[in-house]
Design an enzyme around this catalytic site. Structure first.
Site, short mmCIF file in Angstrom:
data_model
loop_
_atom_site.label_atom_id
_atom_site.label_comp_id
_atom_site.label_asym_id
_atom_site.label_seq_id
_atom_site.Cartn_x
_atom_site.Cartn_y
_atom_site.Cartn_z
N GLU A 257 0.88 -1.18 0.00
CA GLU A 257 0.00 0.00 0.00
C GLU A 257 0.90 1.21 0.00
OE1 GLU A 257 -3.29 0.07 -0.05
OE2 GLU A 257 -3.84 -2.00 0.41
N CYS A 291 -2.33 9.41 1.99
CA CYS A 291 -1.95 8.76 0.73
C CYS A 291 -2.96 9.13 -0.35
CB CYS A 291 -1.87 7.26 0.91
SG CYS A 291 -3.34 6.56 1.66
P1 NAD Z 1 8.03 5.51 4.67
O1 NAD Z 1 8.09 4.72 3.42
O2 NAD Z 1 9.14 6.43 4.98
O3 NAD Z 1 7.89 4.53 5.94
C1 NAD Z 1 6.80 3.64 6.05
C2 NAD Z 1 7.20 2.47 6.93
O4 NAD Z 1 8.09 1.64 6.20
C3 NAD Z 1 7.91 2.85 8.22
O5 NAD Z 1 7.44 2.01 9.25
C4 NAD Z 1 9.37 2.57 7.90
O6 NAD Z 1 10.16 2.29 9.02
C5 NAD Z 1 9.22 1.34 7.03
N1 NAD Z 1 10.34 1.07 6.12
C6 NAD Z 1 10.97 1.94 5.33
N2 NAD Z 1 11.91 1.30 4.58
C7 NAD Z 1 11.85 -0.01 4.94
C8 NAD Z 1 12.57 -1.18 4.55
N3 NAD Z 1 13.54 -1.14 3.64
N4 NAD Z 1 12.22 -2.36 5.12
C9 NAD Z 1 11.23 -2.43 6.03
N5 NAD Z 1 10.55 -1.36 6.46
C10 NAD Z 1 10.84 -0.16 5.91
O7 NAD Z 1 6.63 6.31 4.63
P2 NAD Z 1 6.07 7.44 5.60
O8 NAD Z 1 6.81 8.71 5.36
O9 NAD Z 1 5.95 6.92 6.98
O10 NAD Z 1 4.57 7.57 5.05
C11 NAD Z 1 4.20 8.35 3.96
C12 NAD Z 1 4.08 7.50 2.71
O11 NAD Z 1 3.19 6.40 2.93
C13 NAD Z 1 3.48 8.27 1.56
O12 NAD Z 1 4.15 7.92 0.38
C14 NAD Z 1 2.03 7.79 1.54
O13 NAD Z 1 1.39 7.95 0.29
C15 NAD Z 1 2.20 6.36 1.92
N6 NAD Z 1 0.96 5.79 2.45
C16 NAD Z 1 0.28 4.90 1.68
C17 NAD Z 1 -0.93 4.39 2.12
C18 NAD Z 1 -1.73 3.44 1.28
O14 NAD Z 1 -2.62 2.80 1.82
N7 NAD Z 1 -1.47 3.32 -0.01
C19 NAD Z 1 -1.41 4.75 3.38
C20 NAD Z 1 -0.67 5.63 4.16
C21 NAD Z 1 0.53 6.15 3.68
#
Ligand code: NAD
Length: 503
Positions: A257, A291
């Site tokens: 997601e 998102c």
């Molecule tokens: P992010 O990608 O920086 O982090 C999200 C999560 O992923 C965190 O818990 C982080 O620690 C983890 N993570 C990052 N790299 C990883 C890896 N290599 N391995 C395992 N875990 C890892 O995102 P953010 O800044 O927290 O959130 C914003 C983003 O999330 C935006 O792009 C938004 O559109 C997206 N988002 C999508 C949805 C959806 O349902 N499509 C919902 C909410 C947010």
């Protein structure tokens, strides 16, 4: 009372051991003022592995518990969330900076998905299929997968866990959650609430539903662990590009997601009053940090000079302030990086010829450590520059269009494919937008904004959004494995397709 003390007080009321809030290596800030409100410990790789082993043992017990009884645990979780809605909603405002109604709305979403999953626990059914062989029956059965790992983003610090955990647990899986390192406190609160539900349930296996605090390195331990059958990962497309291939390499399942770059089309017949309200919430709500936030708008040339001034007026008048102490509609950006990304995108838009209204930093109660910005409307001549990327901030790009098909093409011409909307009273435009040659997004709405989905529908998007689906409809199937069973109750052994093999 300081925000730090308020946080401690709320967590204590929920049953979190407040000793865990001090002395750790991860500083947790509130975006409302920028102050540090806790220092929590990061879990080590060994601790995470041990927790996964325990979850796997719990799964072996849980999968044999009848599904309606598993639903009882989810029902109890929903009850506890109802009881603690105010405290948890307030913590969401503190840790993610959401305005109170959105903080509470997020908890309501958790309650809604619990209700949904309770009903689901009596409906995990498969098909009975006609077979070509006499005295045979063919059917599908659905079984739990194992340990489900959940990775969540900062902007829905509690709801994303609930969407996944409620379904995964009702389906017979164990869950283990790695929340965003920016929002570990709300996750600790959720765990305390889950523990209350588990205690009332009575005989759930130990380690069935747990969380751990970690950054991406800890997340990778979970992603690579052979006992984790599925990882449901919510976050940026960048994260999905790392997590997706790692899971694919070991043939584990994923629900991705990821980011969105959502657009709307406003047609000549649109109800402009409704459109302005939907755009305002979609683009400015949650300070543009959903998102599904509306980021791009294509407006028909015949109404452009009516709609855009109305939008600018709404942007100029919107209240910006600390969600903990005011009733402002726009709260802070999560941190300095988010602020810098917003500034960079606006500079790039300007360089590409964009005309900007808003976008400046706002001084709220002298909170130098917090990042409050006036949402920006940027008029662009064409879809160009920063419009092709998701900037997680309240920036709305507006482009004029002449031909409806061109507007759909521009809408679909970006990497992400999460949410979309059209405002029209013309049935041809509406139906074309929803058709196979219309919006290419996982969510396509008519006369409704891009954000604020209900839990009843499947949630997720295509292309760089990752293709995963969570929440309602038949998204539960992603948390189970399907077996096709054929039973022969006759006295012959006919082979399919008329093949003969007589020995
Ligand atoms: P992010 O990608 O920086 O982090 C999200 C999560 O992923 C965190 O818990 C982080 O620690 C983890 N993570 C990052 N790299 C990883 C890896 N290599 N391995 C395992 N875990 C890892 O995102 P953010 O800044 O927290 O959130 C914003 C983003 O999330 C935006 O792009 C938004 O559109 C997206 N988002 C999508 C949805 C959806 O349902 N499509 C919902 C909410 C947010």
């Amino acid at each position: 009372m300081s925000v730090k003390d308020q946080t401690k007080d709320l967590l204590q009321k929920l049953g979190v051991d407040v000793a865990a809030l001090e002395g750790g290596d991860l500083a947790v800030n509130t975006p409302t003022t920028g102050e540090v409100i806790a220092n929590v410990k990061l879990a080590s790789a060994d601790q995470i592995s041990a927790q996964i082993d325990k979850a796997h043992d719990a799964f072996k017990v849980w999968r044999k518990v009848p599904a309606p009884r598993r639903g009882e645990l989810v029902r109890l979780l929903g009850e506890e969330l109802r009881l603690h809605k105010d405290e948890l909603g307030r913590l969401v405002s503190i840790e993610a900076g959401k305005i109170p109604s959105e903080g509470l709305g997020e908890v309501q979403e958790m309650i809604d998905i619990c209700d949904f999953a309770v009903g689901l626990s009596r409906q995990l059914y498969g098909l009975t299929i006609a077979t070509e062989r006499a005295d045979h029956r063919m059917m599908e059965t659905w079984h739990p997968l194992g340990v489900v790992g959940i990775i969540s983003a900062f902007n829905f610090p509690v709801a994303v866990w609930a969407w996944n955990a409620a379904l995964a647990l009702a389906c017979g899986n164990a869950t283990i959650w790695k929340p965003s390192e920016k929002t570990p406190l709300t996750a600790m609160a959720c765990q305390a609430i889950m523990d209350k539900a588990l205690a009332k349930f009575g005989d759930a296996p130990e380690g069935l539903a747990t969380m751990f605090v970690a950054d991406r390195v800890g997340g990778e331990v979970m992603v690579d662990h052979e006992k984790v059958a599925l990882v449901s990962a919510t976050g940026s497309t960048r994260m999905g590009r790392e997590v997706g291939p790692r899971l694919a390499k070991r043939f584990a399942r994923s629900i991705l997601e990821l980011g969105g770059n959502n657009a709307g089309i406003v047609c000549p017949s649109a109800d402009l009053d409704m459109a302005v309200r939907a755009i305002a919430f979609g683009a400015m709500g949650t300070a543009g940090q959903r998102c599904t936030s509306t980021r791009r708008l294509f407006v028909h040339e015949s109404i452009y000079d009516t709609l855009v001034p109305q939008l600018k007026k709404a942007y100029e008048g919107v209240s910006i302030g600390n969600p903990l102490t005011s009733d402002a509609l726009v709260g802070p950006l999560i941190d300095k990086d988010a602020a810098s990304n917003m500034e960079k995108a606006l500079a790039a838009a300007k360089a590409a010829g964009g005309k900007i209204v808003g976008g400046e930093r706002v001084d709220v109660e002298g909170n130098e450590g917090a990042y409050y910005y006036r949402p920006a409307v940027v008029e662009m001549q064409t879809q160009s520059g920063p419009m092709f990327e998701e900037t997680f901030a309240p920036i709305l790009y507006v482009v004029k269009y002449t031909d409806f098909d061109d507007a759909i093409e521009m809408q679909n011409a970006v990497g992400a494919g999460l949410s979309s909307m059209v405002f029209t009273l013309n049935v041809r435009e509406a139906e074309n937008f929803l058709s196979a040659s219309g919006s290419d997004c996982g969510i396509a709405n008519v006369n409704i904004g891009t954000s604020g989905a209900e839990i009843g529908g499947a949630f997720g998007g295509e292309k760089e959004t990752g293709g995963g689906r969570e929440s309602g409809s038949d998204a539960w199937k992603g948390y189970m494995r399907r077996a096709t069973n054929t039973v022969n109750y006759g006295t012959e052994l006919p082979l399919a397709q008329g093949v003969s093999f007589d020995i």
